[in-house]
Write an enzyme that holds these catalytic residues in place. Structure first.
Site, PDB file in Angstrom:
ATOM      1  N   LYS A  13       0.832  -1.209   0.000  1.00 36.98           N
ATOM      2  CA  LYS A  13       0.000   0.000   0.000  1.00 36.98           C
ATOM      3  C   LYS A  13       0.865   1.257   0.000  1.00 36.98           C
ATOM      4  O   LYS A  13       0.648   2.185  -0.760  1.00 36.98           O
ATOM      5  CB  LYS A  13      -0.912   0.034   1.243  1.00 36.98           C
ATOM      6  CG  LYS A  13      -1.858  -1.127   1.364  1.00 36.98           C
ATOM      7  CD  LYS A  13      -2.757  -1.004   2.580  1.00 36.98           C
ATOM      8  CE  LYS A  13      -2.016  -1.044   3.907  1.00 36.98           C
ATOM      9  NZ  LYS A  13      -1.309  -2.319   4.154  1.00 36.98           N
ATOM     10  N   ARG A  88      -9.078   1.363   8.853  1.00 31.93           N
ATOM     11  CA  ARG A  88      -8.734  -0.037   9.124  1.00 31.93           C
ATOM     12  C   ARG A  88      -9.825  -0.746   9.907  1.00 31.93           C
ATOM     13  O   ARG A  88      -9.676  -1.937  10.180  1.00 31.93           O
ATOM     14  CB  ARG A  88      -7.446  -0.090   9.940  1.00 31.93           C
ATOM     15  CG  ARG A  88      -6.181  -0.351   9.115  1.00 31.93           C
ATOM     16  CD  ARG A  88      -5.014  -0.364  10.073  1.00 31.93           C
ATOM     17  NE  ARG A  88      -3.872  -1.080   9.610  1.00 31.93           N
ATOM     18  CZ  ARG A  88      -2.740  -0.486   9.217  1.00 31.93           C
ATOM     19  NH1 ARG A  88      -2.642   0.814   9.173  1.00 31.93           N
ATOM     20  NH2 ARG A  88      -1.705  -1.220   8.869  1.00 31.93           N
ATOM     21  N   ARG A 127      11.455  -6.147   4.659  1.00 32.99           N
ATOM     22  CA  ARG A 127      11.237  -4.693   4.589  1.00 32.99           C
ATOM     23  C   ARG A 127      12.228  -3.988   5.509  1.00 32.99           C
ATOM     24  O   ARG A 127      12.483  -4.413   6.636  1.00 32.99           O
ATOM     25  CB  ARG A 127       9.804  -4.359   5.019  1.00 32.99           C
ATOM     26  CG  ARG A 127       9.579  -2.865   5.168  1.00 32.99           C
ATOM     27  CD  ARG A 127       8.124  -2.464   5.054  1.00 32.99           C
ATOM     28  NE  ARG A 127       7.282  -2.930   6.126  1.00 32.99           N
ATOM     29  CZ  ARG A 127       5.973  -2.700   6.190  1.00 32.99           C
ATOM     30  NH1 ARG A 127       5.360  -2.036   5.235  1.00 32.99           N
ATOM     31  NH2 ARG A 127       5.281  -3.168   7.203  1.00 32.99           N
ATOM     32  N   ARG A 160      11.452  -2.864  11.265  1.00 33.31           N
ATOM     33  CA  ARG A 160      10.478  -2.382  12.259  1.00 33.31           C
ATOM     34  C   ARG A 160      10.161  -3.489  13.255  1.00 33.31           C
ATOM     35  O   ARG A 160      10.029  -4.649  12.869  1.00 33.31           O
ATOM     36  CB  ARG A 160       9.183  -1.951  11.548  1.00 33.31           C
ATOM     37  CG  ARG A 160       9.251  -0.556  10.991  1.00 33.31           C
ATOM     38  CD  ARG A 160       8.122  -0.246  10.019  1.00 33.31           C
ATOM     39  NE  ARG A 160       6.808  -0.735  10.430  1.00 33.31           N
ATOM     40  CZ  ARG A 160       5.708  -0.580   9.685  1.00 33.31           C
ATOM     41  NH1 ARG A 160       5.770   0.032   8.522  1.00 33.31           N
ATOM     42  NH2 ARG A 160       4.553  -1.045  10.107  1.00 33.31           N
ATOM     43  N   ARG A 171      -0.703  -9.305  13.138  1.00 29.65           N
ATOM     44  CA  ARG A 171      -1.228  -8.219  12.304  1.00 29.65           C
ATOM     45  C   ARG A 171      -2.110  -8.778  11.193  1.00 29.65           C
ATOM     46  O   ARG A 171      -3.111  -8.170  10.829  1.00 29.65           O
ATOM     47  CB  ARG A 171      -0.074  -7.392  11.720  1.00 29.65           C
ATOM     48  CG  ARG A 171       0.694  -6.651  12.811  1.00 29.65           C
ATOM     49  CD  ARG A 171       1.934  -5.983  12.269  1.00 29.65           C
ATOM     50  NE  ARG A 171       1.606  -4.874  11.397  1.00 29.65           N
ATOM     51  CZ  ARG A 171       2.494  -4.295  10.577  1.00 29.65           C
ATOM     52  NH1 ARG A 171       3.733  -4.740  10.518  1.00 29.65           N
ATOM     53  NH2 ARG A 171       2.128  -3.279   9.834  1.00 29.65           N
TER      54      ARG A 171
END
Ligand code: ADP
Ligand code: AMP
Length: 213
Positions: A13, A88, A127, A160, A171
């Site tokens: 996204k 969300r 990531r 992260r 998540r």
């Protein structure tokens, strides 16, 4: 043009929202980036948000909705925006809808970037994020020029905390329980467009621009 990006955590996204923002000259608004900036600056909001983010949970709607509504009221949002990571939850979508309806406005497109769960954990563990400027990399797909250093601002890149595999699984569960129902809601409004998020990011972007142009 007012756009919402939907999709699982790690679907791409943010990657696509940044490209959309640049091409269509509208602000990219990421609630995750706003929370991370608050954590970095040690604000009360940041301290509160961190408690939830570290566990892979959503920050409560009361906090999230306020920062989003304040942000979209800024003058640079007059010609639209691309929302990345908001809404969300169903209540968040309702608040946004009510605020826009109150101004005689509405969301133009909800772009659903579709990536199966199997691909997500791998993507997230690769990531790397710059907590200074918000740039995102991937150790295989989008490596920085110099390992571990942000191309944009020269700050160190980090994995992260919430991208560690055990948190990613939480998540994903939260995504399926609380965010995925929004796909039905925007589909019913006639603004949902789904793109395949598993292909190269340039091809994902081409599919999105074919919708928006
Ligand atoms: P989100 O904002 O949905 O959480 P990101 O845009 O940060 O996801 O993308 C998650 C990770 O996957 C990043 O490391 C990014 O560089 C990488 N990525 C994004 N799009 C693609 C793609 N189409 N193919 C491969 N990797 C991608
Ligand atoms: P993101 O950068 O979009 O992956 O978001 C990182 C984390 O910030 C999420 O896992 C949530 O804990 C929190 N967050 C971001 N946006 C929202 C939102 N709209 N509602 C609740 N929590 C959010």
């Amino acid at each position: 043009m007012k756009i919402i990006m939907l999709g699982a955590p790690g679907a791409g996204k943010g990657t696509q929202a940044k490209m959309i923002a640049e091409k269509y000259q509208i602000p990219h608004i990421s609630t995750g980036d706003i929370f991370r900036a608050n954590i970095k600056n040690g604000t009360e909001l940041g301290k509160e948000a961190k408690k939830y983010m570290d566990q892979g949970l959503l920050v409560p709607d009361e906090l999230t909705v306020k920062i989003l509504l304040d942000r979209v009221a800024q003058p640079d949002c007059e010609n639209g925006y691309v929302l990345d990571g908001f809404p969300r939850t169903i209540p968040q979508a309702q608040v946004l809808d009510d605020a826009l309806t109150g101004m005689g406005d509405a969301i133009d497109y909800a772009i659903n970037v579709d990536v199966p769960d199997e691909n997500i954990v791998k993507r997230m563990s690769g990531r790397r994020a710059c907590l200074s400027c918000g740039a995102t990399y991937h150790i295989e797909h989008v490596p920085p020029k110099q390992e571990g250093i942000c191309d944009v601002c020269g700050q160190p890149l980090v994995l992260r905390d919430d991208d560690k595999p055990e948190t990613v699984l939480n998540r994903l569960k939260v995504y399926h329980d609380q965010t995925q129902p929004l796909i039905e809601i925007y589909s019913a409004k006639g603004v949902l467009r789904t793109v395949d998020g598993t292909v190269d990011m340039k091809d994902v972007f081409a599919a999105i621009t074919a919708i928006l142009d």
